[in-house]
Design a protein around this motif. Structure first.
Motif, PDB file in Angstrom:
ATOM      1  N   SER A   1      22.098 -17.864  39.050  1.00  0.00           N
ATOM      2  CA  SER A   1      20.696 -18.076  39.383  1.00  0.00           C
ATOM      3  C   SER A   1      19.821 -17.840  38.155  1.00  0.00           C
ATOM      4  CB  SER A   1      20.263 -17.124  40.502  1.00  0.00           C
ATOM      5  OG  SER A   1      20.155 -15.800  39.990  1.00  0.00           O
ATOM      6  N   PRO A   2      18.642 -18.452  38.107  1.00  0.00           N
ATOM      7  CA  PRO A   2      17.712 -18.149  37.005  1.00  0.00           C
ATOM      8  C   PRO A   2      17.346 -16.666  36.939  1.00  0.00           C
ATOM      9  CG  PRO A   2      17.029 -20.141  38.159  1.00  0.00           C
ATOM     10  CD  PRO A   2      18.131 -19.527  38.968  1.00  0.00           C
ATOM     11  N   LEU A   3      17.211 -16.005  38.083  1.00  0.00           N
ATOM     12  CA  LEU A   3      16.864 -14.581  38.059  1.00  0.00           C
ATOM     13  C   LEU A   3      17.961 -13.773  37.379  1.00  0.00           C
ATOM     14  CD1 LEU A   3      14.914 -12.347  38.813  1.00  0.00           C
ATOM     15  CD2 LEU A   3      16.020 -12.213  41.057  1.00  0.00           C
ATOM     16  N   PHE A   4      19.213 -14.096  37.675  1.00  0.00           N
ATOM     17  CA  PHE A   4      20.311 -13.433  36.980  1.00  0.00           C
ATOM     18  C   PHE A   4      20.203 -13.655  35.474  1.00  0.00           C
ATOM     19  CE2 PHE A   4      24.334 -14.164  34.817  1.00  0.00           C
ATOM     20  CZ  PHE A   4      24.948 -12.934  34.943  1.00  0.00           C
ATOM     21  N   ALA A   5      19.953 -14.917  35.068  1.00  0.00           N
ATOM     22  CA  ALA A   5      19.867 -15.241  33.644  1.00  0.00           C
ATOM     23  C   ALA A   5      18.740 -14.478  32.960  1.00  0.00           C
ATOM     24  CB  ALA A   5      19.684 -16.742  33.456  1.00  0.00           C
ATOM     25  N   LEU A   6      17.650 -14.236  33.675  1.00  0.00           N
ATOM     26  CA  LEU A   6      16.530 -13.500  33.104  1.00  0.00           C
ATOM     27  C   LEU A   6      16.833 -12.011  32.951  1.00  0.00           C
ATOM     28  CD1 LEU A   6      13.524 -15.094  35.042  1.00  0.00           C
ATOM     29  CD2 LEU A   6      14.298 -15.616  32.722  1.00  0.00           C
ATOM     30  N   CYS A   7      17.735 -11.500  33.764  1.00  0.00           N
ATOM     31  CA  CYS A   7      17.960 -10.053  33.843  1.00  0.00           C
ATOM     32  C   CYS A   7      19.253  -9.578  33.183  1.00  0.00           C
ATOM     33  CB  CYS A   7      17.960  -9.597  35.303  1.00  0.00           C
ATOM     34  SG  CYS A   7      16.355  -9.734  36.120  1.00  0.00           S
ATOM     35  N   VAL A   8      20.082 -10.487  32.701  1.00  0.00           N
ATOM     36  CA  VAL A   8      21.352 -10.057  32.109  1.00  0.00           C
ATOM     37  C   VAL A   8      21.208  -9.963  30.591  1.00  0.00           C
ATOM     38  CG1 VAL A   8      22.318 -12.410  31.997  1.00  0.00           C
ATOM     39  CG2 VAL A   8      23.851 -10.417  32.053  1.00  0.00           C
ATOM     40  N   PRO A   9      21.413  -8.772  30.018  1.00  0.00           N
ATOM     41  CA  PRO A   9      21.364  -8.619  28.561  1.00  0.00           C
ATOM     42  C   PRO A   9      22.686  -9.058  27.939  1.00  0.00           C
ATOM     43  CG  PRO A   9      21.817  -6.517  29.584  1.00  0.00           C
ATOM     44  CD  PRO A   9      21.626  -7.494  30.713  1.00  0.00           C
TER      45      PRO A   9
END
Length: 253
Positions: A162-170
Motif C-alpha cells: 500500500s502507499p501508506l506502507f511505502a510512506l512509513c517503511v524506512p
C-alpha cells in the motif's frame, strides 16, 4: 501512453532474484503449489474472503506478469484456466518448472520482461500479478502493456504494497508510525540491491483510466490475528493500517 523513466531496475531486480531472493523464496514454492484454496499476499488472505479470481475463470486465457515460481498460474490452471507465466528470473522459473514436474501441471513459462511481453495484442482474458510486475516493474510500462495484452472487457487483478506502507517503511525496516518519505512524487523505491514501485492511489487511478481500465474494486487488506511478523512490517502494524492492497479493474472497449 509513453514513459521515459530509467530502466535500470530490470537488471537490478533480475540479479536480486537470481542471486539472492530465489534462495529463500524457492523453498516456499511447494507450500504455495500445494494449497487447495488460494491464499493471497503477506497475510495469506483466503480467496473466499476477497474473490480475486473471476467466478468464470474456467476456460480463460490468463497471463501472470512477474510469475516467480508460478504458483498463482498453478492455481489458475487448477481452476480450469489456460495460464502463461512470464518472469525475468531464470532461477525463479527453474523452481517453477520443478514444481510443474512434481505436481503434474503444465503451462508455458516465458523468460522475459513483463514491461514488454512477447505476445500479440488481445491475447488474454485476465492479467494477474501478486507482488510480481505489480511491485517490481515500472507501473507506467507494465500497466499499459497489460492493457495491450487483454481483450476488450478483459480483467486486470494485482496486489502490491500500500502507499501508506511505502510512506512509513524506512530503509532498515520495518514500517513504523513515522512518515519516512513524501507522498508527492512517490513512485520508485531504491533499496540498493533492488528497486520497487508504489504509486499513490490518485496516480494509480489516473494511470489505470489512461490505460483504458475501469477500477471495479480496491481491497485494503488487514492482517489477521496471530499472523507472523515480517522484516518489512509487523502483523500488529498491519492490523491497524493496510500494508497491502488488491486492485481489480476491467478493460473498456
Amino acid at each position: 501512453m509513453t514513459h521515459d523513466g530509467p530502466t535500470d531496475h530490470l537488471e537490478q531486480n533480475r540479479r536480486y532474484w537470481d542471486d539472492q531472493a530465489a534462495a529463500w523464496h524457492g523453498p516456499l514454492a511447494r507450500d504455495h503449489w500445494a494449497q487447495v484454496e488460494p491464499r493471497w499476499g503477506l497475510w495469506g488472505t483466503p480467496e473466499s474472503q476477497v474473490s480475486v479470481l473471476p467466478s468464470d475463470i474456467a476456460g480463460m486465457r490468463t497471463i501472470e506478469l512477474g510469475c516467480g515460481t508460478a504458483y498463482v498460474s498453478a492455481w489458475l490452471a487448477g481452476a480450469g484456466a489456460h495460464p502463461v507465466g512470464i518472469d525475468l528470473s531464470e532461477q525463479q522459473l527453474s523452481t517453477a518448472r520443478a514444481m510443474q514436474a512434481e505436481f503434474g501441471i503444465d503451462f508455458p513459462l516465458v523468460l522475459g520482461n513483463a514491461e514488454e511481453v512477447p505476445y500479440e495484442d488481445d491475447s488474454f482474458d485476465l492479467a494477474i500479478s501478486e507482488y510480481g510486475a505489480s511491485l517490481w516493474c515500472d507501473p507506467y510500462r507494465w500497466i499499459p502493456e497489460a492493457a495491450r495484452l487483454l481483450v476488450p472487457g478483459g480483467r486486470l487483478v494485482f496486489s502490491r504494497y500500500s502507499p501508506l506502507f511505502a510512506l512509513c517503511v524506512p530503509p532498515e525496516g520495518p514500517a513504523s508510525t513515522t512518515l519516512s518519505r513524501s507522498q508527492f512524487g512517490l513512485t520508485r523505491l531504491d533499496w540498493g540491491n533492488h528497486v520497487e514501485f508504489v504509486l499513490p492511489h490518485g496516480d494509480m487511478f489516473r494511470l489505470l483510466r489512461a490505460s483504458g481500465f475501469v477500477v471495479e474494486d480496491l481491497i485494503e487488506v488487514q492482517a489477521p490475528q496471530h499472523a507472523r511478523d515480517y522484516m518489512e512490517v509487523t502483523a500488529d502494524w498491519a492490523r491497524q493500517w493496510p500494508s497491502e492492497e488488491i486492485w481489480k479493474a476491467r478493460l473498456t472497449g
